[in-house]
Scaffold this motif. Structure first.
Motif, PDB file in Angstrom:
ATOM      1  N   ALA A  52      34.616  53.883  26.119  1.00 17.55           N
ATOM      2  CA  ALA A  52      34.738  55.335  26.320  1.00 17.55           C
ATOM      3  C   ALA A  52      36.086  55.833  25.801  1.00 17.55           C
ATOM      4  CB  ALA A  52      34.573  55.683  27.797  1.00 17.55           C
ATOM      5  N   LEU A  56      35.447  58.226  22.398  1.00 22.78           N
ATOM      6  CA  LEU A  56      35.329  59.654  22.718  1.00 22.78           C
ATOM      7  C   LEU A  56      36.703  60.313  22.731  1.00 22.78           C
ATOM      8  CD1 LEU A  56      32.706  59.611  25.634  1.00 22.78           C
ATOM      9  CD2 LEU A  56      32.315  59.567  23.157  1.00 22.78           C
ATOM     10  N   TRP A  58      38.950  62.800  24.695  1.00 25.65           N
ATOM     11  CA  TRP A  58      39.032  63.329  26.062  1.00 25.65           C
ATOM     12  C   TRP A  58      40.072  64.433  26.158  1.00 25.65           C
ATOM     13  CZ3 TRP A  58      35.683  61.643  29.793  1.00 25.65           C
ATOM     14  CH2 TRP A  58      34.940  60.491  29.478  1.00 25.65           C
ATOM     15  N   LEU A  82      35.969  66.400  29.003  1.00 22.83           N
ATOM     16  CA  LEU A  82      35.770  66.440  27.557  1.00 22.83           C
ATOM     17  C   LEU A  82      34.748  67.523  27.230  1.00 22.83           C
ATOM     18  CD1 LEU A  82      32.920  65.118  27.932  1.00 22.83           C
ATOM     19  CD2 LEU A  82      33.804  63.089  26.876  1.00 22.83           C
ATOM     20  N   ASN A  87      33.302  66.756  20.432  1.00 23.68           N
ATOM     21  CA  ASN A  87      33.181  65.367  20.002  1.00 23.68           C
ATOM     22  C   ASN A  87      32.221  65.194  18.834  1.00 23.68           C
ATOM     23  OD1 ASN A  87      34.463  62.915  21.613  1.00 23.68           O
ATOM     24  ND2 ASN A  87      34.282  64.637  23.025  1.00 23.68           N
ATOM     25  N   ALA A 262      33.177  64.919  32.855  1.00 28.60           N
ATOM     26  CA  ALA A 262      32.220  64.043  32.162  1.00 28.60           C
ATOM     27  C   ALA A 262      30.869  64.065  32.856  1.00 28.60           C
ATOM     28  CB  ALA A 262      32.762  62.616  32.117  1.00 28.60           C
ATOM     29  N   SER A 285      27.320  64.739  30.600  1.00 29.67           N
ATOM     30  CA  SER A 285      27.974  64.909  29.298  1.00 29.67           C
ATOM     31  C   SER A 285      28.595  63.622  28.750  1.00 29.67           C
ATOM     32  CB  SER A 285      29.066  65.976  29.398  1.00 29.67           C
ATOM     33  OG  SER A 285      28.502  67.198  29.824  1.00 29.67           O
ATOM     34  N   GLY A 286      29.535  63.039  29.494  1.00 23.57           N
ATOM     35  CA  GLY A 286      30.322  61.923  28.959  1.00 23.57           C
ATOM     36  C   GLY A 286      29.487  60.683  28.704  1.00 23.57           C
TER      37      GLY A 286
END
Ligand code: WTA
Length: 659
Positions: A52, A56, A58, A82, A87, A262, A285-286
């Protein structure tokens, strides 16, 4: 056991990975794969945290990885913040990817439109600003009911940018289904198009939205944004309806992405379960973003030079993960297609692969099976007539791919140079779970092979104990993973009951039967619940039954699946009418009426292929419908079981007549 499954289980051809795909693959060789699996098993939290952080962007780093305090309502990276759209788009600005083609859109009639990442970013920002200007805010729900288009991707991304939770409804669903989802999700915004075009025909969408909103219970919908696709006639509700081009006109091409937890829901996607009411599968989401990006990189071994084409519709999860989110987060160029594989010719897919130099192609077994037949009937549109040499990976999803279809795909489309990736996953799992990897896994036609690193897949019995190799059981995932379903929207109890039954030790229950062979490869045996898989689309038998009994003529209905050479399974309906048993033309006429009715109630994909009329249904003395027998009758086979417990054994003959 059906012949099909037996033929799958005696399949023993093995295709080792191609050397050129092992070199430089994201996960290279069986040793590389095992090392990642070991890393994940040794310390899952550290494994997922590392991925992660590395993959990603953040706004606020997370400090907690997995929160199990309210299991099975797992939370991943919950204190991190995030934005999913940032992204997928903003991340590429200021890099060479900014000027790379993001989408190659091809319309039904063959018109090609390309947008770069920079242009797509600007369009998403303009539309997000337009949505904001109408007063919509983070946390609201938007229904998206659109044709395959750049605009559909823009709409989904714009929602993600603002933290508006989207729920995409497949354009083939009826106004009734659309209504049900709009009410359940409590939508305040609907994004649609005037019409959609498929195979040279236009199909209204805006009309269906008007109908759905007119059914009551959707008063929360304050705006309907309409993308003008064809310019066809539509009714207009002043104040509520807004053209998409008007909403975006004069909007700035910058829109600050909202930093969200997230765990903020990214989307809700409805899918069939074993009751009449579809389940709103809620993703976060995350975790979803991470899992869709990782699987694009791992399974499809994404390369900057790839031209990726997933033929799914954004109305299904495959279109979410492998069109709108994963490939964009990976910075790939991808093809988005509006039309159907058989128009203007049955060579459409092959022609598009040739023209766009597609390198990774991802489709469904049902498409492969129907194109196999079509290619044989129309040799000039056979894949061998096209230059498909750009392909390096070909994938399959949605249902078991039988070895015959696998071999045809491998030989005729992949030219015996490309691995066929049979990817097993579900709406609930967010992305691939059990799948071959191009530079790693020896392939066996009909098997989805091995789980991805971090995915603790197993086959267990009723008590949650692992069964031995070669024995069938329930497919479960023993440990949570970031891309998993968070809950069923508005129905947490159903979530627990459906996916985490207490007797299975807290494992995630997929709803599929499976077994493992001597090499521990997984073989999926189909659903264990009352869910059918028709052309790769999940369909609850109860959903079709409720639609049928809602018709004035119908007293009772039972729906079962029957194996079908093209669609995998076909819907067979056994119907008792409120009138005397129809015969001949009258029976055909009523059968047609009922089919059209189901298409209106749910959508054309739910239309029963066969309708059988009877004066009654086979029932036990306690009144339970014997579906097991109906499945035998549906196949046209002789009932050999003992029917002495039936209240009305004679009924079976009557029900063997198809209409
Ligand atoms: C089936 C689609 C065998 C399975 C991504 C699963 C498969 C359901 C495969 C999920 C496969 C999907 N082999 N069966 N490779 N892929 N299925 O939610 O029964 O539309 O539970 O997600 O499709 O369908 P869904």
């Amino acid at each position: 056991m059906s012949n099909e499954i037996e033929s799958i289980l005696t399949e023993n051809r093995v295709f080792p990975p191609f050397d050129n795909l092992v070199q430089g693959a994201a996960i290279s060789g069986m040793d590389g794969y095992r090392a990642m699996c070991n890393e994940a098993d040794a310390n899952p939290d550290e494994f997922w945290a590392r991925l992660a952080r590395e993959n990603l962007v953040w706004n606020k780093p997370f400090t907690q990885v997995l929160d199990e305090s309210e299991a099975p309502f797992y939370r991943w990276f919950g204190d991190g913040e995030l934005n999913v759209s940032a992204n997928c788009l903003d991340k590429h600005l200021g890099t060479p990817t900014a000027n790379k083609t993001a989408l190659i859109f091809e319309s039904d009639d063959g018109k090609v439109t390309k947008v770069t990442y920079k242009e797509l970013h600007a369009r998403v920002c303009e539309f997000a600003n337009g949505i904001k200007a109408l007063g919509h805010k983070t946390g609201e729900r938007a229904i998206i009911y659109m044709p395959m288009s750049i605009e559909a991707v823009v709409a989904m991304q714009a929602c993600a940018r603002l933290g508006i939770i989207h729920s995409v409804v497949f354009g083939g669903f009826s106004s009734k289904s659309l209504h049900e989802r709009t009410v359940d999700v409590g939508a305040s915004l609907v994004i649609t198009a005037d019409e959609q075009v498929r195979g040279g025909k236009t199909i209204p969408l805006k009309n269906a939205v008007d109908e759905a909103l007119g059914m009551g219970g959707c008063e929360a919908v304050s705006h309907v944004i309409v993308y003008k696709r064809t310019g066809g006639q539509v009714a207009w509700s002043e104040g509520r309806d807004v053209w998409m081009h008007d909403a975006t006109a004069n909007q700035a091409s910058q829109c600050e992405p909202v930093a969200l937890s997230a765990e903020h829901p990214l989307f809700i996607l409805y899918t069939s379960g074993s009751t009449g009411k579809p389940k709103g599968v809620q993703h976060a989401s995350g975790g979803f973003l991470l899992w869709s990006l990782l699987t694009v990189n791992w399974t499809f071994d994404a390369k900057d030079s790839d031209v990726f084409w997933c033929t799914a519709d954004v109305g299904w999860v495959t279109g979410h993960t492998y069109i709108t989110y994963g490939p964009l987060a990976a910075g790939l160029t991808q093809v988005v297609f509006e039309g159907v594989p058989t128009y203007p010719t049955v060579g459409r897919f092959w022609d598009m692969i040739q023209r766009h130099k597609v390198t990774v192609f991802y489709t469904a077994p049902t498409a492969i099976r129907s194109l196999t037949k079509a290619a044989e009937a129309s040799p000039s549109h056979h894949p061998r007539e096209y230059d498909l040499s750009s392909l390096r990976i070909i994938g399959s999803v949605g249902e078991p791919i039988n070895p015959e279809a696998w071999m045809w795909y491998y030989k005729n489309v992949g030219g015996e140079r490309c691995p066929v990736l049979d990817t097993w996953w579900q709406t609930e799992t967010g992305a691939h779970m059990i799948t071959p990897l191009p530079g790693v896994t020896p392939l066996k036609p009909g098997s989805c092979t091995l789980p991805l690193p971090g995915i603790a897949a197993a086959v267990v019995d009723e008590a949650g104990e692992e069964v031995e190799q070669g024995k069938g059981g329930f497919l479960v995932i023993k440990r949570p993973w970031p891309g998993m379903i968070r809950t069923i929207w508005g129905d947490p109890e159903r979530f627990k009951k459906s996916y985490f039954p207490p007797e299975l030790k807290g494992y995630y229950l997929a709803g599929d039967g499976a077994q493992r062979d001597k090499d521990n490869y997984f073989w999926i045996m189909g659903r264990i619940d009352d869910v059918l898989n028709v052309s790769g689309h999940r369909l609850g038998t109860m959903e079709v039954e409720s639609a049928l009994v809602a018709h004035d003529l119908v007293a009772e209905a039972a729906v079962v699946g029957r194996p079908d050479a093209t669609t995998g399974e076909a819907v067979v309906a056994f119907v008792v009418l409120n009138q005397s048993l129809p015969e001949g033309e009258e029976a055909d006429h009523i059968a047609k009426q009922l089919r059209d009715w189901v298409a209106r109630e749910i959508g054309p994909i739910a239309k029963p292929k066969d309708i059988r009329f009877g004066e009654n249904l086979p029932k036990t003395r306690s009144g339970k419908i014997m579906r097991r027998l109906l499945r035998v009758v549906a196949k046209g086979e002789q009932v050999t079981q003992d029917v002495s417990t039936l209240e009305n054994p004679a009924i079976l003959d009557q029900l063997s007549q198809a209409h």
